[in-house]
Structure formats: structure tokens, C-alpha cells
Scaffold this motif. Structure first.
Motif, PDB file in Angstrom:
ATOM      1  N   LEU A  28       0.818  -1.217   0.000  1.00 20.03           N
ATOM      2  CA  LEU A  28       0.000   0.000   0.000  1.00 20.03           C
ATOM      3  C   LEU A  28       0.854   1.269   0.000  1.00 20.03           C
ATOM      4  O   LEU A  28       0.628   2.170  -0.817  1.00 20.03           O
ATOM      5  CB  LEU A  28      -0.975  -0.020   1.183  1.00 20.03           C
ATOM      6  N   PRO A  29       1.859   1.399   0.901  1.00 20.04           N
ATOM      7  CA  PRO A  29       2.737   2.576   0.797  1.00 20.04           C
ATOM      8  C   PRO A  29       3.473   2.656  -0.527  1.00 20.04           C
ATOM      9  O   PRO A  29       3.707   3.756  -1.051  1.00 20.04           O
ATOM     10  CB  PRO A  29       3.718   2.391   1.968  1.00 20.04           C
ATOM     11  N   LEU A  30       3.828   1.483  -1.098  1.00 18.66           N
ATOM     12  CA  LEU A  30       4.534   1.485  -2.384  1.00 18.66           C
ATOM     13  C   LEU A  30       3.648   2.035  -3.490  1.00 18.66           C
ATOM     14  O   LEU A  30       4.091   2.868  -4.306  1.00 18.66           O
ATOM     15  CB  LEU A  30       4.992   0.065  -2.722  1.00 18.66           C
ATOM     16  N   LEU A  31       2.383   1.603  -3.539  1.00 20.81           N
ATOM     17  CA  LEU A  31       1.468   2.095  -4.573  1.00 20.81           C
ATOM     18  C   LEU A  31       1.196   3.587  -4.413  1.00 20.81           C
ATOM     19  O   LEU A  31       1.108   4.328  -5.405  1.00 20.81           O
ATOM     20  CB  LEU A  31       0.158   1.302  -4.515  1.00 20.81           C
ATOM     21  N   ILE A  32       1.094   4.046  -3.164  1.00 19.70           N
ATOM     22  CA  ILE A  32       0.923   5.495  -2.939  1.00 19.70           C
ATOM     23  C   ILE A  32       2.176   6.250  -3.374  1.00 19.70           C
ATOM     24  O   ILE A  32       2.095   7.324  -3.984  1.00 19.70           O
ATOM     25  CB  ILE A  32       0.598   5.755  -1.449  1.00 19.70           C
ATOM     26  N   ALA A  33       3.350   5.665  -3.074  1.00 19.16           N
ATOM     27  CA  ALA A  33       4.610   6.300  -3.489  1.00 19.16           C
ATOM     28  C   ALA A  33       4.716   6.375  -5.009  1.00 19.16           C
ATOM     29  O   ALA A  33       5.183   7.385  -5.560  1.00 19.16           O
ATOM     30  CB  ALA A  33       5.794   5.513  -2.917  1.00 19.16           C
ATOM     31  N   ILE A  34       4.254   5.327  -5.709  1.00 20.89           N
ATOM     32  CA  ILE A  34       4.275   5.341  -7.171  1.00 20.89           C
ATOM     33  C   ILE A  34       3.374   6.451  -7.704  1.00 20.89           C
ATOM     34  O   ILE A  34       3.749   7.203  -8.613  1.00 20.89           O
ATOM     35  CB  ILE A  34       3.829   3.971  -7.724  1.00 20.89           C
ATOM     36  N   ALA A  35       2.183   6.577  -7.111  1.00 22.82           N
ATOM     37  CA  ALA A  35       1.241   7.612  -7.554  1.00 22.82           C
ATOM     38  C   ALA A  35       1.844   8.999  -7.382  1.00 22.82           C
ATOM     39  O   ALA A  35       1.790   9.832  -8.308  1.00 22.82           O
ATOM     40  CB  ALA A  35      -0.069   7.494  -6.770  1.00 22.82           C
ATOM     41  N   TYR A  36       2.441   9.246  -6.230  1.00 22.39           N
ATOM     42  CA  TYR A  36       2.978  10.587  -5.986  1.00 22.39           C
ATOM     43  C   TYR A  36       4.335  10.814  -6.640  1.00 22.39           C
ATOM     44  O   TYR A  36       4.758  11.954  -6.809  1.00 22.39           O
ATOM     45  CB  TYR A  36       3.011  10.879  -4.491  1.00 22.39           C
ATOM     46  N   LEU A  37       5.020   9.718  -7.024  1.00 24.18           N
ATOM     47  CA  LEU A  37       6.244   9.901  -7.809  1.00 24.18           C
ATOM     48  C   LEU A  37       5.922  10.513  -9.169  1.00 24.18           C
ATOM     49  O   LEU A  37       6.667  11.373  -9.667  1.00 24.18           O
ATOM     50  CB  LEU A  37       6.968   8.552  -7.983  1.00 24.18           C
ATOM     51  N   THR A  38       4.812  10.097  -9.774  1.00 25.77           N
ATOM     52  CA  THR A  38       4.403  10.714 -11.049  1.00 25.77           C
ATOM     53  C   THR A  38       4.080  12.192 -10.858  1.00 25.77           C
ATOM     54  O   THR A  38       4.373  13.020 -11.736  1.00 25.77           O
ATOM     55  CB  THR A  38       3.171   9.994 -11.617  1.00 25.77           C
ATOM     56  N   PHE A  39       3.492  12.526  -9.704  1.00 27.89           N
ATOM     57  CA  PHE A  39       3.174  13.931  -9.405  1.00 27.89           C
ATOM     58  C   PHE A  39       4.452  14.751  -9.229  1.00 27.89           C
ATOM     59  O   PHE A  39       4.613  15.825  -9.825  1.00 27.89           O
ATOM     60  CB  PHE A  39       2.309  13.991  -8.139  1.00 27.89           C
ATOM     61  N   PHE A  40       5.376  14.239  -8.417  1.00 24.93           N
ATOM     62  CA  PHE A  40       6.603  14.983  -8.156  1.00 24.93           C
ATOM     63  C   PHE A  40       7.486  15.048  -9.402  1.00 24.93           C
ATOM     64  O   PHE A  40       8.225  16.023  -9.581  1.00 24.93           O
ATOM     65  CB  PHE A  40       7.358  14.360  -6.986  1.00 24.93           C
ATOM     66  N   GLU A  41       7.404  14.027 -10.261  1.00 20.33           N
ATOM     67  CA  GLU A  41       8.173  14.095 -11.513  1.00 20.33           C
ATOM     68  C   GLU A  41       7.730  15.291 -12.345  1.00 20.33           C
ATOM     69  O   GLU A  41       8.554  16.070 -12.846  1.00 20.33           O
ATOM     70  CB  GLU A  41       7.998  12.800 -12.306  1.00 20.33           C
ATOM     71  N   ARG A  42       6.414  15.471 -12.476  1.00 21.47           N
ATOM     72  CA  ARG A  42       5.918  16.601 -13.258  1.00 21.47           C
ATOM     73  C   ARG A  42       6.196  17.931 -12.568  1.00 21.47           C
ATOM     74  O   ARG A  42       6.434  18.943 -13.230  1.00 21.47           O
ATOM     75  CB  ARG A  42       4.421  16.417 -13.525  1.00 21.47           C
ATOM     76  N   LYS A  43       6.194  17.936 -11.238  1.00 19.04           N
ATOM     77  CA  LYS A  43       6.516  19.154 -10.501  1.00 19.04           C
ATOM     78  C   LYS A  43       7.997  19.527 -10.664  1.00 19.04           C
ATOM     79  O   LYS A  43       8.340  20.703 -10.870  1.00 19.04           O
ATOM     80  CB  LYS A  43       6.194  18.971  -9.011  1.00 19.04           C
ATOM     81  N   VAL A  44       8.880  18.524 -10.547  1.00 18.19           N
ATOM     82  CA  VAL A  44      10.320  18.779 -10.677  1.00 18.19           C
ATOM     83  C   VAL A  44      10.662  19.249 -12.081  1.00 18.19           C
ATOM     84  O   VAL A  44      11.379  20.245 -12.272  1.00 18.19           O
ATOM     85  CB  VAL A  44      11.125  17.511 -10.304  1.00 18.19           C
ATOM     86  N   ILE A  45      10.129  18.559 -13.089  1.00 12.05           N
ATOM     87  CA  ILE A  45      10.411  18.957 -14.466  1.00 12.05           C
ATOM     88  C   ILE A  45       9.806  20.320 -14.757  1.00 12.05           C
ATOM     89  O   ILE A  45      10.399  21.150 -15.454  1.00 12.05           O
ATOM     90  CB  ILE A  45       9.881  17.881 -15.445  1.00 12.05           C
ATOM     91  N   GLY A  46       8.618  20.588 -14.204  1.00 16.53           N
ATOM     92  CA  GLY A  46       8.003  21.900 -14.364  1.00 16.53           C
ATOM     93  C   GLY A  46       8.860  22.999 -13.764  1.00 16.53           C
ATOM     94  O   GLY A  46       9.046  24.068 -14.363  1.00 16.53           O
ATOM     95  N   ALA A  47       9.419  22.757 -12.574  1.00 18.56           N
ATOM     96  CA  ALA A  47      10.272  23.763 -11.933  1.00 18.56           C
ATOM     97  C   ALA A  47      11.542  23.996 -12.740  1.00 18.56           C
ATOM     98  O   ALA A  47      11.997  25.136 -12.886  1.00 18.56           O
ATOM     99  CB  ALA A  47      10.618  23.307 -10.512  1.00 18.56           C
ATOM    100  N   ILE A  48      12.121  22.920 -13.276  1.00 20.04           N
ATOM    101  CA  ILE A  48      13.337  23.066 -14.081  1.00 20.04           C
ATOM    102  C   ILE A  48      13.048  23.846 -15.362  1.00 20.04           C
ATOM    103  O   ILE A  48      13.877  24.637 -15.838  1.00 20.04           O
ATOM    104  CB  ILE A  48      13.933  21.675 -14.388  1.00 20.04           C
ATOM    105  N   GLN A  49      11.852  23.658 -15.901  1.00 23.44           N
ATOM    106  CA  GLN A  49      11.469  24.341 -17.144  1.00 23.44           C
ATOM    107  C   GLN A  49      10.703  25.645 -16.890  1.00 23.44           C
ATOM    108  O   GLN A  49      10.098  26.196 -17.798  1.00 23.44           O
ATOM    109  CB  GLN A  49      10.620  23.395 -18.000  1.00 23.44           C
ATOM    110  N   LEU A  50      10.720  26.107 -15.630  1.00 25.00           N
ATOM    111  CA  LEU A  50      10.100  27.385 -15.240  1.00 25.00           C
ATOM    112  C   LEU A  50       8.600  27.421 -15.555  1.00 25.00           C
ATOM    113  O   LEU A  50       8.092  28.355 -16.179  1.00 25.00           O
ATOM    114  CB  LEU A  50      10.819  28.567 -15.919  1.00 25.00           C
ATOM    115  N   ARG A  51       7.892  26.385 -15.122  1.00 20.77           N
ATOM    116  CA  ARG A  51       6.430  26.361 -15.212  1.00 20.77           C
ATOM    117  C   ARG A  51       5.887  25.667 -13.974  1.00 20.77           C
ATOM    118  O   ARG A  51       6.639  25.145 -13.160  1.00 20.77           O
ATOM    119  CB  ARG A  51       5.974  25.665 -16.494  1.00 20.77           C
TER     120      ARG A  51
END
Length: 332
Positions: free
Chosen positions: A23-46
Motif C-alpha cells: 500500500l505505501p509502495l502504490l501510494i509512493a508510485i502515484a505521488y512519484l508521477t506527481f513529483f516528476e511533473r513538478k520537478v520537471i516543471g520547476a526546471i522548465q520554469l512552469r
């Protein structure tokens, strides 16, 4: 009644232990996709995801609902049974590896003496889900993507295996808990920095992540081996990829960063729980995964293979020889 309880109670405990990991692993997978888009967005200034829920925190759940509500389409020329089985195989293999990962001293589902061998066996089986999906789709693009991914995974598994052998020579055990405990004095990243770099780069290639995401090359293969998948089938491949990212980050932490051990045995550090140290280290390695994706362009396929066979393989073999020689001359 006592005979039934002897099997039911341990089974219930084991099931609860499995859920406490999955259960924690599946939640971590879900939020890893969220943080990936947040990190890439920050690097690309969006901004990245910001509309669904406060700060966009419900975006992963919206993505899951959208995928689950899509129609499952099976191509008319596909082998239907194998086509359905392929993502299930990938999904299951991405989860069973966690049985031997120690999160803290004594917190592990199966503390077996051949934990490293178990992980290598499971990682070698991951190839089957990929090649089966490409073949069963009856699509030239899916099949080419599967061939690329299979060749890539097999090539870099050799380097990963040799790096792990170097660590095992230093520890003298294949038990992952003992590998962590062997780093109480010094983390292996310090004496084995070149092997750490080879392991991490090989992990990028093993998980088909940028800049080695050749199997999913949009310009020529349009998503690679799972191009024909939709809905839950695509979701299983997606979950499998991100679960493997977290797994490789956990392996990097265990082999080179001391697992759950704090960096220094001083006041500010020793009061932080060991489990939290493990989570912090895995998160830092995952951040580098995302950072690399936003920074480096995709390799050509010939460059990918040349790096694996002509650079990493000789270097990792040489390091095994040097490590074994030093151990025999000075420690045996």
C-alpha cells in the motif's frame, strides 16, 4: 481447530505484512508521477500540476480514475491471452522484488541469505513481460520497441551484476541486511565511487529512463512495446516502470549509501528514525532520476550499446579483479 489456526494465523500475519509494504509502495508510485511533473516543471520554469486539489495533490488519483474509465482495446490481430498476460507479469514482478528489501534493522518481509540473488533473478524475468507484450501486439512498432528494450536490459544487467559482485566481495554475504550493516564505518560510495556511478547509470538504462528511453522513442516507435495498450494494461506497465525506479533507488541506497544508517553518529542525526533515513536516501536518488530526465537528451541506440559493452563492462570487470586482489592480499 488448532490445526486450522496453525495455518490461518501465520497466513493472516504474512498478508498484513505484505499490505504494509504494497500500500505505501502504490501510494509512493502515484505521488512519484506527481513529483516528476513538478520537478520537471520547476526546471522548465512552469507550474506543473496545480489544479486538481490543493497544490495539485489529487492529480495522481484523477489520473488513475481516468485510466480506469478508459476502454480496454485489444488489436484484432493480437494474441489476446498473451496480450492481457504481459502487463500483469510486468506488474507482479515489479512488486515481488520488495519481499527482500530491508527498510530498517529487522523490518523486512523475507530476510533470506540470498537476497541479492533473488533480486537478480526477478530482474532477469522482467524481460519476459516486455518481449511478450511486443510480440503479442502483432505490431511492428511494438515488436521493435520490445527488441530494443530486451537488448538494453540484458546489456546493462551484466554491468549491474558485476558492480554487485564487487560489493559482495567486500561484505562476504548476499544478505541485504548484512550489506547495510557492513557500512557502519564507511558507506561504500566513498571507496567505490566509480562503481556507484556505473550502477546508477545502468539503473537508468535498466528502467528505460531518460536519456536511455530508446524503447519508448516517440519520434520513431511512438511509445515502444506498449503502444497498443490502453486503460488498465497501460496502467500496469506504467506502475511497473515507476515501481522499478523506486526499487533501483532502494538498491542504490542499500549497496552504496548505507541503507537506513545515518551519515554521522552525532546528535542531530542519531535522533532521526532509521526508516526515515532510508526514505530520505531513496527520495534523493529518485530526484536525480527526475533531474536527469529534464536535463539530458536521448542517446542514439548505437551510443547506448557502446556505452554498455565497451565502457561499463570492461570497467566493472576490472574493478571486480582489483577488489578481489586487494581482499586476498590484505584481508585474507
Amino acid at each position: 481447530m488448532e490445526f486450522i489456526d496453525a495455518y490461518v494465523i501465520p497466513g493472516a500475519i504474512l498478508f498484513a505484512q505484505m499490505l504494509s509494504i504494497l500500500l505505501p509502495l502504490l501510494i509512493a508510485i502515484a505521488y512519484l508521477t506527481f513529483f516528476e511533473r513538478k520537478v520537471i516543471g520547476a526546471i522548465q520554469l512552469r507550474k506543473g500540476p496545480s489544479l486538481v486539489g490543493p497544490f495539485g495533490l489529487f492529480q495522481p488519483f484523477a489520473d488513475v480514475l481516468k485510466l480506469m474509465s478508459k476502454e480496454t482495446i485489444i488489436p484484432s490481430g493480437a494474441n489476446k491471452i498473451i496480450f492481457i498476460l504481459a502487463p500483469i507479469i510486468t506488474f507482479i514482478l515489479s512488486l515481488v522484488s520488495w519481499a527482500v528489501i530491508p527498510f530498517d534493522e529487522g523490518i523486512v518481509l523475507a530476510n533470506i541469505n540470498v537476497g541479492v540473488l533473488y533480486l537478480l533473478a526477478i530482474s532477469s524475468l522482467n524481460v519476459y513481460g516486455v518481449i511478450i507484450s511486443g510480440w503479442a501486439s502483432n505490431s511492428k512498432y511494438a515488436f521493435l520497441g520490445a527488441l530494443r528494450s530486451t537488448a538494453q536490459m540484458i546489456s546493462y544487467e551484466i554491468s549491474i551484476g558485476l558492480v554487485i559482485i564487487s560489493v559482495l566481495l567486500c561484505v562476504g554475504s548476499m544478505n541485504l541486511t548484512e550489506i547495510v550493516e557492513a557500512q557502519k564505518t564507511v558507506w561504500f560510495i566513498i571507496p567505490m565511487l566509480p562503481m556507484f556511478l556505473i550502477f546508477f547509470i545502468s539503473a537508468l538504462a535498466e528502467t528505460n529512463r531518460a536519456p536511455f528511453d530508446l524503447p519508448e522513442g516517440e519520434s520513431e516507435l511512438v511509445a515502444g512495446y506498449f503502444v497498443e495498450y490502453s486503460s488498465i494494461g497501460f496502467a500496469f506497465f506504467f506502475i511497473g516502470e515507476y515501481a522499478n525506479m523506486i526499487l533501483m533507488s532502494a538498491m542504490t541506497s542499500i549497496l552504496f549509501l548505507g541503507g537506513w544508517l545515518p551519515p554521522l553518529n552525532i546528535f542531530p542525526f542519531k535522533w532521526i528514525p532509521n526508516l526515515l533515513w532510508f526514505v530520505i536516501k531513496v527520495s534523493l536518488v529518485l530526484f536525480v532520476f527526475l533531474w536527469v530526465r529534464a536535463t539530458f537528451p536521448r542517446y542514439r541506440y548505437d551510443q547506448l550499446m557502446r556505452l554498455g559493452w565497451k565502457v561499463f563492462l570492461p570497467l566493472s570487470m576490472l574493478w571486480v579483479v582489483i577488489t578481489a586482489s586487494i581482499k586476498i592480499m590484505f584481508f585474507d
